[in-house]
Enzyme design. Structure first.
Site, short mmCIF file in Angstrom:
data_model
loop_
_atom_site.label_atom_id
_atom_site.label_comp_id
_atom_site.label_asym_id
_atom_site.label_seq_id
_atom_site.Cartn_x
_atom_site.Cartn_y
_atom_site.Cartn_z
CB CYS A 45 -0.95 0.00 1.19
SG CYS A 45 -2.14 -1.36 1.15
CG ASN A 46 3.58 2.10 3.17
OD1 ASN A 46 2.42 2.36 3.48
ND2 ASN A 46 4.50 1.74 4.05
#
Length: 154
Positions: A45-46
């Protein structure tokens, strides 16, 4: 059931990382990218969030609105957006309303939200969907390709 090509941008209103209410249909007159991701501050997600940020000016200059959606709270989104200097809006879907309207499924016995990106053209019709659970970078690369956006950075 997941949205299909030609379906309209769902009529849903969610709070962003600043607590402002965003009605997605208000942006149907321009291309809209909505990416669903499992959780703030997790490795893939980062990468995905930072890749969208790295190309945010390219997308914005092409008139594209970008929204990231997860079940995280407004305050979690605020910390996430601040940590990575995200300029686009993160929408909080704590109750799973957007997940349901877009037909985003879940993995791992229903515990993990699918990573799906929906691309809507002008007029609010779905033109492309991207599925890549463990490749956040692909969502951005394919979005730029589908929308035929030249990139000035990366």
């Amino acid at each position: 059931m997941e949205l299909s090509i030609g379906d309209e941008l769902p009529d849903i209103t969610l709070a962003d990382q600043d607590g402002a209410w965003i009605k997605l249909r208000d942006f149907a007159n321009q291309p809209v990218v909505v990416f669903f991701y499992p959780k703030d501050n997790t490795p893939v997600c980062n990468i995905e969030a930072c890749e969208f940020e790295a190309h945010y000016n390219d997308l914005k200059n092409a008139g594209v609105k970008v929204f990231g959606i997860s079940k995280d709270s407004v305050s979690s989104h605020k910390k996430f957006a601040t940590r990575f200097h995200l300029e686009y809006r993160l929408l909080s879907d704590v109750k799973g309303e957007a997940e349901q309207k877009f037909g985003v499924g879940r993995k791992l016995f229903g515990l993990l939200q699918n990573r799906v990106t929906f691309i809507f053209g002008k007029g609010g019709k779905l033109i492309h969907t991207i599925h890549a659970q463990f490749n956040g970078r692909r969502h951005v690369d394919e979005t730029l390709s589908v929308l035929n956006i030249e990139t000035g950075s990366h």
